[in-house]
Write a protein that holds these residues in place. Structure first.
Motif, PDB file in Angstrom:
ATOM      1  N   ASP A  73     -36.543  59.261 -16.099  1.00  0.00           N
ATOM      2  CA  ASP A  73     -35.238  58.718 -15.719  1.00  0.00           C
ATOM      3  C   ASP A  73     -35.308  57.194 -15.621  1.00  0.00           C
ATOM      4  O   ASP A  73     -36.383  56.598 -15.623  1.00  0.00           O
ATOM      5  CB  ASP A  73     -34.733  59.337 -14.425  1.00  0.00           C
ATOM      6  N   ALA A  74     -34.148  56.563 -15.573  1.00  0.00           N
ATOM      7  CA  ALA A  74     -34.069  55.095 -15.556  1.00  0.00           C
ATOM      8  C   ALA A  74     -34.804  54.505 -14.362  1.00  0.00           C
ATOM      9  O   ALA A  74     -35.476  53.474 -14.483  1.00  0.00           O
ATOM     10  CB  ALA A  74     -32.609  54.649 -15.555  1.00  0.00           C
ATOM     11  N   THR A 116     -37.470  55.638 -12.755  1.00  0.00           N
ATOM     12  CA  THR A 116     -38.914  55.685 -12.995  1.00  0.00           C
ATOM     13  C   THR A 116     -39.320  54.641 -14.024  1.00  0.00           C
ATOM     14  O   THR A 116     -40.321  53.935 -13.845  1.00  0.00           O
ATOM     15  CB  THR A 116     -39.331  57.090 -13.466  1.00  0.00           C
ATOM     16  N   ARG A 117     -38.553  54.512 -15.110  1.00  0.00           N
ATOM     17  CA  ARG A 117     -38.866  53.511 -16.135  1.00  0.00           C
ATOM     18  C   ARG A 117     -38.844  52.110 -15.554  1.00  0.00           C
ATOM     19  O   ARG A 117     -39.712  51.282 -15.863  1.00  0.00           O
ATOM     20  CB  ARG A 117     -37.892  53.616 -17.313  1.00  0.00           C
ATOM     21  N   GLU A 118     -37.891  51.804 -14.702  1.00  0.00           N
ATOM     22  CA  GLU A 118     -37.804  50.458 -14.126  1.00  0.00           C
ATOM     23  C   GLU A 118     -38.917  50.205 -13.116  1.00  0.00           C
ATOM     24  O   GLU A 118     -39.416  49.083 -13.022  1.00  0.00           O
ATOM     25  CB  GLU A 118     -36.422  50.214 -13.512  1.00  0.00           C
ATOM     26  N   LEU A 119     -39.328  51.224 -12.383  1.00  0.00           N
ATOM     27  CA  LEU A 119     -40.472  51.049 -11.485  1.00  0.00           C
ATOM     28  C   LEU A 119     -41.744  50.766 -12.285  1.00  0.00           C
ATOM     29  O   LEU A 119     -42.534  49.895 -11.917  1.00  0.00           O
ATOM     30  CB  LEU A 119     -40.653  52.289 -10.600  1.00  0.00           C
ATOM     31  N   ILE A 120     -41.922  51.472 -13.388  1.00  0.00           N
ATOM     32  CA  ILE A 120     -43.073  51.215 -14.263  1.00  0.00           C
ATOM     33  C   ILE A 120     -42.974  49.801 -14.827  1.00  0.00           C
ATOM     34  O   ILE A 120     -43.953  49.042 -14.837  1.00  0.00           O
ATOM     35  CB  ILE A 120     -43.162  52.258 -15.392  1.00  0.00           C
ATOM     36  N   ALA A 121     -41.797  49.430 -15.305  1.00  0.00           N
ATOM     37  CA  ALA A 121     -41.605  48.105 -15.899  1.00  0.00           C
ATOM     38  C   ALA A 121     -41.918  47.004 -14.889  1.00  0.00           C
ATOM     39  O   ALA A 121     -42.568  46.004 -15.229  1.00  0.00           O
ATOM     40  CB  ALA A 121     -40.182  47.958 -16.422  1.00  0.00           C
TER      41      ALA A 121
END
Length: 115
Positions: free
Chosen positions: A45-46, A48-53
């Motif tokens: 989900d968005a 999770t992707r932003e936390l990774i980024a």
């Protein structure tokens, strides 16, 4: 107190990118395409992707990435507690990388001492 004016960092980076776009439009088109394709599978989900980024942005020391992905993280509903946990992972990993590369430096010195 804020450490940086992140809204201005993001705005200035986007404005400054016009010069690169003017001189290398194919590169900028590819970069945009890469960013648009990221997350295209829908597996993560968005949030999770932003936390990774943001974790990657911290470990690569990219202020523009921090600004851009902090804005996207807000839109994705990331909380301060979630970000703090992601940052603790980035901090631990970055320290781990320094440890592993310290071993490489020690090994390199030993190699040259024995040569």
């Amino acid at each position: 107190m804020f450490l940086n004016n992140w809204v201005e960092v993001l705005k200035k980076n986007r404005t400054a990118s016009a010069t690169l776009l003017e001189h290398h439009p194919k590169l900028m088109s590819g970069f945009r395409g890469l960013n648009e394709a990221q997350g295209g599978t829908g597996t993560l989900d968005a949030k999770t992707r932003e936390l990774i980024a943001l974790a990657v942005a911290v470990t690569t020391r990219c202020e523009g990435c921090i600004a851009s992905h902090a804005q996207a993280a807000k839109a994705a509903g990331v909380t301060e507690a979630e970000l703090a946990e992601a940052m603790s992972t980035a901090i631990a990993l970055n320290a781990g990388a320094a440890y592993v590369y310290s071993l490489k430096a020690m090994d390199a010195l030993k190699t040259f001492q024995q040569a």
